[in-house]
Design an enzyme around this catalytic site. Sequence first.
Site, PDB file in Angstrom:
ATOM      1  N   CYS A 169      -8.057  23.195  16.489  1.00 28.13           N
ATOM      2  CA  CYS A 169      -8.477  23.826  17.995  1.00 28.13           C
ATOM      3  C   CYS A 169      -7.631  22.394  18.965  1.00 28.13           C
ATOM      4  O   CYS A 169      -8.832  21.755  19.478  1.00 28.13           O
ATOM      5  CB  CYS A 169      -9.548  24.166  18.405  1.00 28.13           C
ATOM      6  SG  CYS A 169      -9.788  25.888  17.626  1.00 28.13           S
ATOM      7  N   GLY A 194       0.931  -1.248  -0.016  1.00 31.81           N
ATOM      8  CA  GLY A 194       0.002  -0.005   0.177  1.00 31.81           C
ATOM      9  C   GLY A 194       0.737   1.398  -0.112  1.00 31.81           C
ATOM     10  O   GLY A 194       1.292   1.930  -1.194  1.00 31.81           O
TER      11      GLY A 194
HETATM   12  C1  LIG Z   1      -2.490  -2.062   5.405  1.00 30.57           C
HETATM   13  C2  LIG Z   1      -2.562  -3.411   5.058  1.00 30.57           C
HETATM   14  C3  LIG Z   1      -1.711  -3.418   3.813  1.00 30.57           C
HETATM   15  C4  LIG Z   1      -0.745  -2.498   3.481  1.00 30.57           C
HETATM   16  O1  LIG Z   1       0.185  -2.301   4.168  1.00 30.57           O
HETATM   17  P1  LIG Z   1       1.191  -1.098   3.752  1.00 30.57           P
HETATM   18  O2  LIG Z   1       2.145  -0.915   4.975  1.00 30.57           O
HETATM   19  O3  LIG Z   1       0.754   0.255   3.360  1.00 30.57           O
HETATM   20  O4  LIG Z   1       1.998  -1.736   2.616  1.00 30.57           O
HETATM   21  C5  LIG Z   1      -1.764  -4.876   3.311  1.00 30.57           C
HETATM   22  N1  LIG Z   1      -2.735  -5.788   3.775  1.00 30.57           N
HETATM   23  C6  LIG Z   1      -3.399  -5.742   4.938  1.00 30.57           C
HETATM   24  C7  LIG Z   1      -4.331  -6.864   5.378  1.00 30.57           C
HETATM   25  C8  LIG Z   1      -3.410  -4.524   5.315  1.00 30.57           C
HETATM   26  O5  LIG Z   1      -4.206  -4.267   6.514  1.00 30.57           O
END
Ligand SMILES: *Cc1c(COP(=O)(O)O)cnc(C)c1O
Length: 432
Positions: free
Chosen positions: A362, A293
Amino acid sequence: MYVSDCISVNGRGNLTVGGCDTVEIAKEFGTPAYVFDENEIRKNIREFRKSIDENYGGKGLVHYASKAFSCKEIYRICASEKIGIDVVSGGELYTALSVGFPAEKIDFHGNNKTYEELETAVENNIGRIIVDNITELETLNSIAAKHGKTAGIMFRIKPGIDAHTHDFVKTGQIDSKFGFALETGEAMEAVKIALEMSNIKLCGLHCHIGSQIFDIDPFELAAKVMLELFADVKSQTGIELEELNLGGGFGIKYLESDNPKPFGEYMKAVSKTVHGYCEKLGLKVPFIHIEPGRSIVGAAGITLYTVGAVKEIPDIRTYVSVDGGMADNPRYALYKSDYEVVCANKATEERTETVTVAGKCCESGDLIQENTKLQSVEAGDILAVLSTGAYNYSMASNYNRIPKPPVIMVKDGEARIIVKRETYEHVSECDI
Ligand SMILES: *Cc1c(COP(=O)(O)O)cnc(C)c1O
Protein backbone atom coordinates in the site's frame (compact mmCIF):
# COMPACT_ATOMS: atom_id res chain seq x y z
CA MET A 1 20.55 -12.62 -24.84
CA TYR A 2 19.91 -11.78 -21.19
CA VAL A 3 21.90 -9.65 -18.76
CA SER A 4 23.06 -12.68 -16.85
CA ASP A 5 24.99 -15.69 -18.16
CA CYS A 6 23.06 -18.17 -16.04
CA ILE A 7 19.73 -17.29 -17.68
CA SER A 8 18.52 -19.08 -20.79
CA VAL A 9 15.38 -20.44 -22.45
CA ASN A 10 14.52 -24.15 -22.73
CA GLY A 11 12.70 -26.15 -25.38
CA ARG A 12 9.34 -25.41 -23.76
CA GLY A 13 9.92 -21.69 -24.25
CA ASN A 14 10.37 -21.18 -20.50
CA LEU A 15 13.08 -19.14 -18.89
CA THR A 16 15.74 -21.17 -17.10
CA VAL A 17 18.23 -20.32 -14.39
CA GLY A 18 21.23 -22.58 -13.92
CA GLY A 19 19.52 -25.14 -16.14
CA CYS A 20 16.27 -25.24 -14.09
CA ASP A 21 12.91 -24.29 -15.56
CA THR A 22 11.74 -21.18 -13.67
CA VAL A 23 8.06 -21.96 -14.31
CA GLU A 24 8.55 -25.34 -12.62
CA ILE A 25 10.37 -23.68 -9.73
CA ALA A 26 7.47 -21.25 -9.32
CA LYS A 27 5.04 -24.20 -9.30
CA GLU A 28 7.04 -26.22 -6.80
CA PHE A 29 8.07 -23.49 -4.35
CA GLY A 30 5.44 -20.80 -4.95
CA THR A 31 5.99 -17.10 -5.64
CA PRO A 32 7.44 -14.70 -4.91
CA ALA A 33 10.72 -16.55 -4.66
CA TYR A 34 14.37 -15.64 -5.00
CA VAL A 35 16.36 -18.11 -7.09
CA PHE A 36 20.17 -18.27 -7.22
CA ASP A 37 22.54 -20.27 -9.39
CA GLU A 38 25.25 -21.72 -7.18
CA ASN A 39 27.64 -22.40 -10.05
CA GLU A 40 27.46 -18.77 -11.11
CA ILE A 41 28.29 -17.59 -7.58
CA ARG A 42 31.23 -19.98 -7.37
CA LYS A 43 32.42 -18.94 -10.83
CA ASN A 44 32.48 -15.28 -9.76
CA ILE A 45 34.31 -16.07 -6.53
CA ARG A 46 36.91 -18.09 -8.42
CA GLU A 47 37.44 -15.32 -10.93
CA PHE A 48 38.26 -12.85 -8.15
CA ARG A 49 40.42 -15.35 -6.32
CA LYS A 50 42.36 -16.20 -9.47
CA SER A 51 42.87 -12.57 -10.20
CA ILE A 52 44.25 -11.86 -6.71
CA ASP A 53 46.59 -14.82 -7.12
CA GLU A 54 47.77 -13.69 -10.53
CA ASN A 55 48.19 -10.02 -9.74
CA TYR A 56 49.60 -10.19 -6.22
CA GLY A 57 51.37 -13.55 -6.25
CA GLY A 58 48.82 -14.95 -3.81
CA LYS A 59 49.49 -12.16 -1.28
CA GLY A 60 45.89 -11.09 -1.01
CA LEU A 61 42.48 -12.21 0.10
CA VAL A 62 39.01 -11.85 -1.40
CA HIS A 63 36.34 -11.07 1.17
CA TYR A 64 32.77 -11.50 -0.01
CA ALA A 65 30.89 -8.39 1.21
CA SER A 66 28.05 -10.32 2.73
CA LYS A 67 25.59 -7.48 3.19
CA ALA A 68 24.81 -8.04 -0.52
CA PHE A 69 23.20 -11.38 0.35
CA SER A 70 23.56 -12.89 3.77
CA CYS A 71 22.34 -16.31 4.90
CA LYS A 72 23.96 -19.47 6.25
CA GLU A 73 24.38 -21.15 2.87
CA ILE A 74 26.29 -18.31 1.26
CA TYR A 75 28.75 -18.35 4.18
CA ARG A 76 29.17 -22.12 3.71
CA ILE A 77 29.87 -21.54 0.02
CA CYS A 78 32.46 -18.84 0.79
CA ALA A 79 34.10 -21.11 3.37
CA SER A 80 34.28 -23.97 0.88
CA GLU A 81 35.83 -21.63 -1.71
CA LYS A 82 38.41 -20.59 0.91
CA ILE A 83 37.73 -16.87 0.67
CA GLY A 84 37.07 -14.42 3.49
CA ILE A 85 33.93 -12.41 4.14
CA ASP A 86 33.10 -9.04 5.50
CA VAL A 87 30.22 -8.40 7.85
CA VAL A 88 28.62 -5.13 8.88
CA SER A 89 26.54 -6.15 11.89
CA GLY A 90 26.28 -8.51 14.81
CA GLY A 91 23.56 -10.37 12.91
CA GLU A 92 25.76 -11.12 9.92
CA LEU A 93 28.64 -12.05 12.23
CA TYR A 94 26.38 -14.37 14.23
CA THR A 95 25.10 -16.08 11.08
CA ALA A 96 28.62 -16.62 9.71
CA LEU A 97 29.98 -17.95 13.02
CA SER A 98 26.94 -20.22 13.40
CA VAL A 99 28.03 -22.26 10.38
CA GLY A 100 31.64 -22.37 11.53
CA PHE A 101 33.02 -19.72 9.19
CA PRO A 102 36.73 -19.24 10.05
CA ALA A 103 36.84 -16.18 12.31
CA GLU A 104 40.28 -15.10 11.17
CA LYS A 105 38.96 -14.51 7.64
CA ILE A 106 36.18 -12.17 8.77
CA ASP A 107 36.40 -8.38 8.50
CA PHE A 108 33.94 -6.34 10.53
CA HIS A 109 32.73 -2.99 9.16
CA GLY A 110 30.28 -0.32 10.21
CA ASN A 111 30.23 3.33 11.18
CA ASN A 112 28.56 2.76 14.53
CA LYS A 113 29.21 -0.71 15.85
CA THR A 114 27.73 -1.25 19.29
CA TYR A 115 29.71 -2.21 22.39
CA GLU A 116 28.15 -5.69 22.21
CA GLU A 117 29.08 -6.10 18.55
CA LEU A 118 32.69 -5.09 19.22
CA GLU A 119 32.88 -7.38 22.23
CA THR A 120 31.55 -10.34 20.24
CA ALA A 121 34.16 -9.64 17.57
CA VAL A 122 36.96 -9.53 20.15
CA GLU A 123 35.75 -12.64 21.98
CA ASN A 124 35.62 -14.59 18.72
CA ASN A 125 39.04 -13.37 17.51
CA ILE A 126 37.70 -12.19 14.18
CA GLY A 127 40.33 -11.22 11.61
CA ARG A 128 40.13 -7.46 11.32
CA ILE A 129 37.88 -4.84 12.78
CA ILE A 130 37.67 -1.93 10.38
CA VAL A 131 37.59 0.99 12.77
CA ASP A 132 35.51 3.96 11.62
CA ASN A 133 36.16 6.67 14.22
CA ILE A 134 38.11 7.56 17.38
CA THR A 135 35.23 6.81 19.73
CA GLU A 136 35.14 3.28 18.37
CA LEU A 137 38.93 2.96 18.57
CA GLU A 138 38.89 3.86 22.26
CA THR A 139 36.00 1.53 23.04
CA LEU A 140 37.69 -1.31 21.18
CA ASN A 141 41.00 -0.78 22.97
CA SER A 142 39.28 -1.02 26.32
CA ILE A 143 37.25 -4.11 25.34
CA ALA A 144 40.42 -5.81 24.08
CA ALA A 145 42.20 -4.91 27.35
CA LYS A 146 39.29 -6.32 29.38
CA HIS A 147 39.66 -9.64 27.53
CA GLY A 148 43.46 -9.61 27.63
CA LYS A 149 43.66 -9.54 23.83
CA THR A 150 45.06 -7.44 21.02
CA ALA A 151 42.53 -6.45 18.35
CA GLY A 152 43.81 -6.43 14.76
CA ILE A 153 42.39 -3.39 13.05
CA MET A 154 42.38 -1.35 9.89
CA PHE A 155 41.13 2.21 9.57
CA ARG A 156 38.34 3.12 7.19
CA ILE A 157 39.69 6.04 5.16
CA LYS A 158 37.73 8.43 2.96
CA PRO A 159 40.19 8.88 0.13
CA GLY A 160 38.31 11.94 -1.16
CA ILE A 161 37.22 10.33 -4.41
CA ASP A 162 33.93 11.04 -6.06
CA ALA A 163 32.98 7.85 -7.89
CA HIS A 164 30.39 8.34 -10.60
CA THR A 165 27.52 6.43 -9.11
CA HIS A 166 24.25 7.07 -7.27
CA ASP A 167 24.55 9.55 -4.37
CA PHE A 168 23.29 7.00 -1.86
CA VAL A 169 25.89 4.41 -2.78
CA LYS A 170 28.90 6.77 -2.90
CA THR A 171 31.17 6.54 0.10
CA GLY A 172 34.62 7.85 -0.79
CA GLN A 173 34.02 11.60 -0.63
CA ILE A 174 34.67 13.81 2.40
CA ASP A 175 30.94 14.34 3.05
CA SER A 176 30.31 10.73 3.98
CA LYS A 177 29.32 9.20 7.29
CA PHE A 178 31.96 6.48 6.83
CA GLY A 179 35.52 6.71 8.04
CA PHE A 180 38.34 9.17 8.59
CA ALA A 181 38.99 12.08 6.24
CA LEU A 182 42.37 12.42 4.63
CA GLU A 183 42.35 16.12 3.79
CA THR A 184 41.85 17.26 7.37
CA GLY A 185 44.71 15.23 8.82
CA GLU A 186 42.17 13.21 10.81
CA ALA A 187 43.39 9.91 9.33
CA MET A 188 47.06 10.51 10.21
CA GLU A 189 46.13 11.58 13.72
CA ALA A 190 44.13 8.37 14.19
CA VAL A 191 47.08 6.28 13.00
CA LYS A 192 49.34 7.93 15.59
CA ILE A 193 46.81 7.38 18.37
CA ALA A 194 46.36 3.71 17.44
CA LEU A 195 50.11 3.06 17.35
CA GLU A 196 50.28 4.15 21.00
CA MET A 197 47.47 1.85 22.16
CA SER A 198 48.44 -1.25 24.08
CA ASN A 199 45.60 -3.55 22.94
CA ILE A 200 45.35 -2.49 19.32
CA LYS A 201 47.43 -3.70 16.40
CA LEU A 202 47.07 -1.40 13.40
CA CYS A 203 47.47 -3.79 10.44
CA GLY A 204 46.60 -1.46 7.63
CA LEU A 205 44.15 0.87 5.97
CA HIS A 206 40.87 0.38 4.17
CA CYS A 207 38.82 2.29 1.63
CA HIS A 208 35.62 1.58 -0.23
CA ILE A 209 34.62 4.30 -2.65
CA GLY A 210 31.09 3.23 -3.55
CA SER A 211 29.05 0.67 -5.41
CA GLN A 212 28.00 -0.21 -8.98
CA ILE A 213 31.04 1.63 -10.40
CA PHE A 214 31.85 0.98 -14.07
CA ASP A 215 34.98 3.10 -14.52
CA ILE A 216 38.40 1.81 -13.62
CA ASP A 217 40.01 5.20 -12.86
CA PRO A 218 38.33 5.80 -9.47
CA PHE A 219 39.71 2.46 -8.26
CA GLU A 220 43.19 3.32 -9.54
CA LEU A 221 43.00 6.75 -7.98
CA ALA A 222 41.90 5.28 -4.64
CA ALA A 223 44.85 2.87 -4.65
CA LYS A 224 47.25 5.74 -5.38
CA VAL A 225 45.83 7.99 -2.65
CA MET A 226 45.94 5.16 -0.11
CA LEU A 227 49.54 4.28 -0.91
CA GLU A 228 50.53 7.92 -0.56
CA LEU A 229 49.04 7.74 2.91
CA PHE A 230 51.07 4.58 3.58
CA ALA A 231 54.17 6.54 2.58
CA ASP A 232 53.20 9.47 4.83
CA VAL A 233 52.64 7.11 7.73
CA LYS A 234 56.04 5.58 7.11
CA SER A 235 57.81 8.91 6.99
CA GLN A 236 56.03 10.34 10.03
CA THR A 237 56.06 7.27 12.30
CA GLY A 238 58.67 4.93 10.86
CA ILE A 239 56.01 2.20 10.62
CA GLU A 240 55.30 0.51 7.30
CA LEU A 241 51.73 -0.75 7.38
CA GLU A 242 51.28 -4.25 6.02
CA GLU A 243 47.79 -4.46 4.59
CA LEU A 244 45.73 -2.46 2.14
CA ASN A 245 42.02 -3.13 1.72
CA LEU A 246 40.62 -1.65 -1.48
CA GLY A 247 36.95 -2.46 -0.83
CA GLY A 248 34.40 -3.53 -3.43
CA GLY A 249 32.06 -1.68 -5.73
CA PHE A 250 32.54 -3.35 -9.12
CA GLY A 251 29.54 -2.70 -11.38
CA ILE A 252 27.37 -5.44 -12.87
CA LYS A 253 24.98 -5.67 -15.77
CA TYR A 254 21.36 -4.84 -14.94
CA LEU A 255 20.35 -3.75 -18.43
CA GLU A 256 21.53 -4.76 -21.87
CA SER A 257 22.98 -1.23 -22.20
CA ASP A 258 25.20 -1.64 -19.11
CA ASN A 259 28.77 -2.41 -20.00
CA PRO A 260 30.81 -3.47 -16.99
CA LYS A 261 34.38 -4.55 -17.61
CA PRO A 262 35.38 -8.08 -16.69
CA PHE A 263 36.51 -8.10 -13.00
CA GLY A 264 39.94 -9.24 -14.12
CA GLU A 265 40.44 -5.95 -15.93
CA TYR A 266 39.81 -3.83 -12.84
CA MET A 267 42.09 -6.08 -10.87
CA LYS A 268 44.88 -5.91 -13.39
CA ALA A 269 44.72 -2.14 -13.74
CA VAL A 270 44.63 -1.59 -9.98
CA SER A 271 47.46 -4.04 -9.43
CA LYS A 272 49.57 -2.11 -11.93
CA THR A 273 48.86 1.09 -10.00
CA VAL A 274 49.66 -0.59 -6.68
CA HIS A 275 52.95 -2.02 -7.90
CA GLY A 276 53.91 1.21 -9.67
CA TYR A 277 53.26 3.44 -6.68
CA CYS A 278 54.89 1.09 -4.19
CA GLU A 279 58.04 1.23 -6.23
CA LYS A 280 57.84 4.99 -6.65
CA LEU A 281 57.18 5.58 -2.94
CA GLY A 282 59.73 3.03 -1.71
CA LEU A 283 57.15 0.79 -0.09
CA LYS A 284 56.90 -2.98 -0.13
CA VAL A 285 53.68 -4.17 -1.77
CA PRO A 286 51.17 -4.61 1.05
CA PHE A 287 48.91 -7.66 1.45
CA ILE A 288 45.82 -6.75 -0.58
CA HIS A 289 42.23 -7.32 0.50
CA ILE A 290 39.27 -6.77 -1.81
CA GLU A 291 35.58 -6.90 -0.91
CA PRO A 292 33.29 -7.62 -3.85
CA GLY A 293 29.63 -8.04 -2.92
CA ARG A 294 27.25 -7.24 -5.75
CA SER A 295 29.62 -8.63 -8.38
CA ILE A 296 29.63 -12.07 -6.71
CA VAL A 297 25.89 -12.59 -6.20
CA GLY A 298 24.03 -9.89 -8.17
CA ALA A 299 23.74 -11.49 -11.57
CA ALA A 300 23.49 -14.98 -10.05
CA GLY A 301 20.01 -14.32 -8.62
CA ILE A 302 16.54 -13.62 -9.98
CA THR A 303 13.13 -13.08 -8.42
CA LEU A 304 10.01 -14.89 -9.61
CA TYR A 305 6.53 -13.39 -9.22
CA THR A 306 3.03 -14.28 -10.35
CA VAL A 307 1.11 -11.65 -12.28
CA GLY A 308 -2.22 -10.57 -10.80
CA ALA A 309 -4.15 -7.63 -12.17
CA VAL A 310 -3.09 -5.93 -15.40
CA LYS A 311 -4.46 -2.39 -15.32
CA GLU A 312 -4.37 -0.42 -18.54
CA ILE A 313 -4.85 3.33 -18.09
CA PRO A 314 -5.45 4.67 -21.62
CA ASP A 315 -2.80 7.15 -22.79
CA ILE A 316 -1.07 6.97 -19.41
CA ARG A 317 0.44 3.57 -18.68
CA THR A 318 -0.21 -0.10 -18.02
CA TYR A 319 0.37 -1.43 -14.52
CA VAL A 320 1.26 -5.10 -14.25
CA SER A 321 0.85 -5.99 -10.59
CA VAL A 322 2.80 -8.84 -9.03
CA ASP A 323 2.54 -10.77 -5.75
CA GLY A 324 5.67 -9.16 -4.28
CA GLY A 325 7.18 -5.68 -4.54
CA MET A 326 9.15 -3.24 -2.39
CA ALA A 327 9.03 -5.61 0.58
CA ASP A 328 11.23 -8.12 -1.28
CA ASN A 329 12.97 -5.61 -3.58
CA PRO A 330 13.12 -2.03 -2.30
CA ARG A 331 15.83 -0.96 -4.75
CA TYR A 332 13.59 0.73 -7.30
CA ALA A 333 11.81 2.64 -4.56
CA LEU A 334 15.17 3.61 -3.02
CA TYR A 335 17.38 4.31 -6.03
CA LYS A 336 15.23 3.90 -9.16
CA SER A 337 17.38 0.89 -9.95
CA ASP A 338 17.11 -0.64 -13.40
CA TYR A 339 16.14 -4.25 -14.01
CA GLU A 340 15.37 -6.48 -16.95
CA VAL A 341 11.95 -8.16 -16.67
CA VAL A 342 10.88 -11.26 -18.61
CA CYS A 343 7.69 -13.28 -18.70
CA ALA A 344 9.13 -16.67 -17.73
CA ASN A 345 6.42 -18.75 -19.42
CA LYS A 346 6.47 -16.66 -22.62
CA ALA A 347 10.23 -16.23 -22.89
CA THR A 348 10.33 -16.93 -26.61
CA GLU A 349 7.75 -14.23 -27.36
CA GLU A 350 8.89 -10.70 -28.17
CA ARG A 351 8.79 -8.05 -25.49
CA THR A 352 6.44 -5.71 -27.33
CA GLU A 353 4.62 -3.95 -24.46
CA THR A 354 5.86 -1.04 -22.39
CA VAL A 355 4.60 -1.48 -18.84
CA THR A 356 5.13 -0.54 -15.21
CA VAL A 357 5.61 -3.51 -12.91
CA ALA A 358 3.99 -2.71 -9.56
CA GLY A 359 4.11 -4.49 -6.22
CA LYS A 360 1.27 -5.28 -3.85
CA CYS A 361 2.21 -2.90 -1.01
CA CYS A 362 0.00 0.00 0.00
CA GLU A 363 2.41 2.61 -1.32
CA SER A 364 2.31 4.30 -4.74
CA GLY A 365 6.10 4.18 -4.90
CA ASP A 366 5.99 0.40 -4.64
CA LEU A 367 7.22 -0.26 -8.15
CA ILE A 368 9.73 -2.78 -9.44
CA GLN A 369 10.30 -1.08 -12.79
CA GLU A 370 8.71 1.66 -14.90
CA ASN A 371 8.42 1.77 -18.68
CA THR A 372 10.03 -1.58 -19.13
CA LYS A 373 9.63 -3.83 -22.14
CA LEU A 374 7.63 -6.97 -21.49
CA GLN A 375 5.73 -9.65 -23.35
CA SER A 376 1.95 -9.25 -23.40
CA VAL A 377 1.00 -10.75 -20.02
CA GLU A 378 -2.13 -11.77 -18.14
CA ALA A 379 -3.05 -12.93 -14.65
CA GLY A 380 -1.28 -16.15 -13.75
CA ASP A 381 1.83 -15.55 -15.85
CA ILE A 382 5.20 -15.84 -14.11
CA LEU A 383 7.50 -12.80 -14.21
CA ALA A 384 11.21 -13.03 -13.68
CA VAL A 385 13.15 -9.95 -12.61
CA LEU A 386 16.81 -10.54 -13.44
CA SER A 387 20.00 -9.66 -11.54
CA THR A 388 18.27 -9.40 -8.16
CA GLY A 389 20.88 -11.45 -6.30
CA ALA A 390 22.42 -8.49 -4.48
CA TYR A 391 20.71 -6.13 -2.03
CA ASN A 392 17.27 -7.66 -2.56
CA TYR A 393 16.78 -10.48 -0.05
CA SER A 394 19.22 -8.71 2.27
CA MET A 395 17.19 -5.48 2.09
CA ALA A 396 13.78 -7.16 2.30
CA SER A 397 11.33 -6.04 4.97
CA ASN A 398 8.01 -7.18 6.35
CA TYR A 399 6.25 -3.98 5.33
CA ASN A 400 2.50 -4.60 5.31
CA ARG A 401 3.32 -7.75 7.32
CA ILE A 402 4.27 -9.52 4.14
CA PRO A 403 6.29 -12.67 4.90
CA LYS A 404 9.70 -12.77 3.19
CA PRO A 405 9.97 -15.07 0.16
CA PRO A 406 12.10 -18.20 0.26
CA VAL A 407 15.52 -18.46 -1.34
CA ILE A 408 15.93 -21.35 -3.74
CA MET A 409 19.42 -22.47 -4.75
CA VAL A 410 19.83 -24.16 -8.09
CA LYS A 411 22.85 -26.28 -8.97
CA ASP A 412 23.36 -28.48 -12.03
CA GLY A 413 19.65 -28.58 -12.76
CA GLU A 414 18.58 -29.37 -9.15
CA ALA A 415 16.73 -26.89 -6.94
CA ARG A 416 16.81 -26.80 -3.14
CA ILE A 417 15.50 -24.42 -0.49
CA ILE A 418 18.26 -22.56 1.38
CA VAL A 419 16.00 -20.08 3.19
CA LYS A 420 12.43 -21.09 3.98
CA ARG A 421 9.45 -18.92 3.16
CA GLU A 422 8.34 -16.92 6.18
CA THR A 423 4.87 -17.51 7.55
CA TYR A 424 2.39 -15.18 9.26
CA GLU A 425 3.53 -16.79 12.53
CA HIS A 426 7.12 -15.67 11.84
CA VAL A 427 5.96 -12.19 11.04
CA SER A 428 4.09 -11.84 14.34
CA GLU A 429 6.24 -14.03 16.59
CA CYS A 430 7.85 -11.17 18.54
CA ASP A 431 4.53 -9.48 19.22
CA ILE A 432 3.37 -9.64 22.83
C1 LIG B 1 28.99 -2.60 0.60
C2 LIG B 1 30.43 -2.72 0.81
C3 LIG B 1 31.20 -3.51 -0.05
C4 LIG B 1 30.63 -4.21 -1.25
O1 LIG B 1 30.18 -3.36 -2.24
P1 LIG B 1 29.67 -3.95 -3.63
O2 LIG B 1 29.28 -2.76 -4.41
O3 LIG B 1 28.50 -4.82 -3.32
O4 LIG B 1 30.79 -4.71 -4.23
C5 LIG B 1 32.55 -3.65 0.23
N1 LIG B 1 33.11 -3.04 1.29
C6 LIG B 1 32.40 -2.27 2.13
C7 LIG B 1 33.06 -1.64 3.28
C8 LIG B 1 31.05 -2.08 1.91
O5 LIG B 1 30.36 -1.31 2.75
